[in-house]
Write an enzyme that holds these catalytic residues in place. Sequence first.
Site: not given
Length: 289
Positions: A38, A41-42, A136, A207, A233, A237, A270, A272
């Site tokens: 999210g 939260a991230n 969001e 990026g 991903t 954030d 890494s 996640g």
Amino acid sequence: MTVLVLGSANADLVVAVPRRPAGGETVLGGDTVVLPGGKGANTAVAAARLGAEVAFVGAVGSDQYGELLRGSLSSSGVRTDFVRTSSRPTGLAYITVTPDGENAIVVAPGANSDVGVSDVEAVRWDDVSVLVCSLEVPVPTVAHAVEVAASRGVRPVLNLSPVVEVPAETLALLDPLIVNEHEAASLAPSFEGLPALGPKSAVVTLGSRGAAVVTPSGVVEVDAPVVSVVDTTGAGDAFAGALAVGLSSGWSLEESARFAVRVAALSVTSAGAQPSYPTLERVREDRKE
């Protein structure tokens, strides 16, 4: 607490795929991995892992995914006083990751849609220096939070992702507005055109190329270190959280962006989102290498 984050909390359902399916096509992927995520939260976890005092304003459901998210926030050092349990299910993000580390995401907002003005009113603002919001959660809630923050001398930052229509009076209070280059292109013909939307400053994430800092004085590009990409991903954030840490430490916007670029670069090495975010010690070690 110096950084307050308002935004979404989602459980990320991640599957590795050889390529993204075309319309009507089925592609076999790997096993599904469930991770805390999210945008809100991230961002909070990224900032907390860098040593900042952080609190998160959001909502989760009374389900296993809500427990996962509360646990991840707390274990990372994020205060969860303002995380409400909703009658709706916890938000979910369905994520495919291709071998080059790029991702495609579909979000089911769930409890995030319940984050409202009353959640903002419950916040104690006395020791907040920077507010970071993302989109969001409902726009009126974000607009209210930005207005309250500015009225209390708190620096409002908005990660305008996904791009939605935001009131002009809200944009005028932002310092900075954060967008990626695709979002920037949908808003203005050039980076130099972003201030015309109203914000005091803007930062465009690029990026692997780093970021561009946009102020009334012009555009300054900040290079990113070269890394081996595993999964992008949550990189944006991580950038937003690190930028907030820099600003809350009294650094200039350009200094904060340089720091945020390094943090985001480390995060993509890494798998996640939240599990990939580096500690301040790791960032310092990387700088020495």
